[in-house]
Scaffold this active site. Structure first.
Site, mmCIF file in Angstrom:
data_model
loop_
_atom_site.group_PDB
_atom_site.id
_atom_site.type_symbol
_atom_site.label_atom_id
_atom_site.label_comp_id
_atom_site.label_asym_id
_atom_site.label_seq_id
_atom_site.Cartn_x
_atom_site.Cartn_y
_atom_site.Cartn_z
ATOM 1 N N TYR A 125 0.280 -6.211 -1.122
ATOM 2 C CA TYR A 125 1.644 -5.955 -1.628
ATOM 3 C C TYR A 125 2.602 -5.345 -1.023
ATOM 4 C CZ TYR A 125 4.791 -4.441 -5.515
ATOM 5 O OH TYR A 125 6.043 -3.997 -6.209
ATOM 6 N N LYS A 153 6.242 6.254 -1.255
ATOM 7 C CA LYS A 153 5.080 7.364 -1.745
ATOM 8 C C LYS A 153 5.117 8.817 -1.254
ATOM 9 C CE LYS A 153 3.144 3.293 -3.891
ATOM 10 N NZ LYS A 153 2.778 2.099 -3.504
ATOM 11 N N ASP A 196 2.621 -1.877 7.184
ATOM 12 C CA ASP A 196 3.205 -1.334 5.817
ATOM 13 C C ASP A 196 2.345 -0.142 5.284
ATOM 14 O OD1 ASP A 196 3.939 -0.566 3.390
ATOM 15 O OD2 ASP A 196 3.958 -2.604 2.470
HETATM 16 C C1 LIG Z 1 3.678 0.569 -3.543
HETATM 17 C C2 LIG Z 1 3.891 -0.098 -2.512
HETATM 18 C C3 LIG Z 1 5.249 -0.740 -2.012
HETATM 19 C C4 LIG Z 1 6.227 -0.670 -2.668
HETATM 20 O O1 LIG Z 1 6.730 0.667 -2.983
HETATM 21 P P1 LIG Z 1 7.838 0.952 -4.228
HETATM 22 O O2 LIG Z 1 8.390 2.328 -3.834
HETATM 23 O O3 LIG Z 1 6.920 0.542 -5.628
HETATM 24 O O4 LIG Z 1 8.728 0.043 -4.225
HETATM 25 C C5 LIG Z 1 4.998 -1.479 -0.769
HETATM 26 N N1 LIG Z 1 3.969 -1.561 -0.243
HETATM 27 C C6 LIG Z 1 2.955 -1.115 -0.434
HETATM 28 C C7 LIG Z 1 1.792 -0.993 0.381
HETATM 29 C C8 LIG Z 1 2.781 -0.135 -1.606
HETATM 30 O O5 LIG Z 1 1.616 0.425 -2.007
#
Ligand SMILES: *Cc1c(COP(=O)(O)O)cnc(C)c1O
Length: 426
Positions: free
Chosen positions: A142, A265, A237
């Site tokens: 994701y 995060k 990511d």
């Molecule tokens: C949570 C997440 C996102 C998106 O971040 P948001 O702050 O919710 O937009 C992107 N990449 C990874 C790996 C994530 O866990």
């Protein structure tokens, strides 16, 4: 009706599904959400006064535990100075220096407001830098909800059973190629087909949105080698793994260099912050220095920066927190694994440091296909049992359990006893 139920009944009238992010809905576990009133350390309290040991940690940011005094006080002080200026500030400089000075391969960094925005912007920077359009992502990873990346995106989308999202024009995902996690040959095939067209390979260095799926030995190294060979940008990511596996994230933990890295995060400590950064020659393409346009009214917001900077400073000044947290995760998830092995319900555990996942399947989970063999009904029953006994897990099978510095050994021993009872069928 409980207060949570009353509030949720009001919420569904005025908020789609009653929640501001689908992963917060309790639909897949057959319940309605508990409305959280406050949180402190490893615990959250709902509007009815029920206290839970929390394994979500706001989906990762709360690595020091909720309401950490250093973060809280920094935010209060910042609020007294004004909420937003839309102008350059000292704290942004300090934040960027802390990140660039202590994370491998980050020469320059740009703050944004969410992980979604960070990834969207990093992809644009990679495309601008290479002059190519195609990107490779992995099924089950994701990368936020932007159009181009909402292809076989794991987690929330996975639980809802929606293959892709409605409202994403076909044209937006035409350049998004999907590969199989932990299968470098699937990436090689894409490079064979499009040797000069792939701008970037983006990967969660530890898959944490299809449950938890660590990289097989050599997988990240193979991606590095292919990106170097084909002049593509390797994007880690690290929205979940950044500042969690170690201060330098997965790059430092696995010793593999990325060209661009995305954050979210933990970097905001609970405030809406994301960031992307990396090699100077790529980041120099970002406006106003270069032709890749990316902007944000509230980016680098002073209150958000105060929170993030306070949390990162604690983590940076006490590197042994990582050793302790990772050791705690290894021990805890090791014990969970033993319980799952002996139990009457088919289940297995994947973990990496403070991230773990109990999959209700009897096969090894190494990618999206194997993750999908999990019995989500079995997960739902287990979730309800744990919630009834004061343990707040993410309300879906394909999410990680997040440990924080604030979870004590006693807290975790209590959870293991509950799991033992559940798996013994008591
Ligand atoms: C949570 C997440 C996102 C998106 O971040 P948001 O702050 O919710 O937009 C992107 N990449 C990874 C790996 C994530 O866990």
């Amino acid at each position: 009706m409980t207060t949570s139920e009353q509030l949720f009944a009001r919420a569904v009238n005025v908020i789609p599904g009653g929640v501001n992010s689908p992963v917060r809905a309790f639909g897949s576990v057959g319940l309605t959400p508990r409305m959280i009133a406050s949180a402190d350390g490893a615990h959250m309290t709902d509007e009815d006064g029920n206290v839970y040991l929390d394994f979500v940690g706001s989906w990762g940011p709360m690595i020091l535990g909720h309401n950490h005094p250093a973060v809280r006080e920094a935010v209060i002080r910042a609020c007294e100075e004004g909420l937003s200026f839309g102008a350059a500030t000292k704290r942004e400089v300090e934040m960027a220096e802390l990140v660039c000075g202590n994370v491998p391969n980050i020469d320059m960094v740009r703050m944004v407001n969410s992980g979604t925005e960070a990834v969207m912007s990093a992809i644009r920077a990679a495309r601008g830098y290479t002059g190519r359009d195609k990107i490779v992502k992995f099924m089950g990873c994701y990368h936020g909800h932007s159009d181009a990346l909402l292809v076989q995106a794991g987690s929330g989308v996975m639980t809802a059973g929606i293959p892709d999202s409605a409202g994403v024009p076909k044209g937006c995902t035409l350049d998004t190629l999907s590969a199989i996690y932990n299968d470098e040959a699937s990436v090689q095939r894409l490079f064979d087909e499009f040797p000069d067209e792939i701008a970037a390979v983006i990967v969660e260095p530890v898959g944490a949105n299809m449950g938890v799926v660590p990289p097989k030995e050599g997988f990240l190294e193979a991606l590095r080698a292919m990106c170097t060979k084909y002049n593509a940008v390797l994007i880690f990511d690290e929205v979940i793994t950044g500042f969690r596996l170690s201060f330098g994230g997965a790059q430092e933990y696995y010793g593999v260099d990325a060209d661009l890295v995305t954050y979210g995060k933990i970097i905001g400590a609970g405030m809406p912050v994301g960031a992307y950064g990396g090699k100077r020659e790529i980041m120099e393409n970002v406006a106003p220095l270069g032709p890749v346009y990316q902007a944000g009214t509230l980016s680098g917001n002073p209150v958000a920066m105060a929170a993030g900077l306070a949390q990162l400073t604690v983590l940076h000044e006490q590197p042994k927190l990582y050793d302790e947290l990772n050791a705690k995760g290894d021990w805890f998830f090791g014990e969970v694994s033993k319980i799952a092995e002996k139990g009457k319900i088919p289940a297995m555990v994947n973990s990496c440091g403070s991230l773990g996942c109990l999959f209700f399947t009897d096969i090894a989970v190494t990618d999206y296909e194997s993750a999908k063999t999990s019995d989500t009904e079995a997960f739902a029953a287990y979730f309800r049992y744990m919630l009834d006994h004061g343990v707040y897990l993410a309300p879906a099978q394909f999410e990680a359990m997040f440990l924080s510095v604030a979870h004590t050994r006693e807290d975790l021993i209590g959870v293991l006893e509950l799991m033992r009872a559940y798996f013994a069928g008591e």
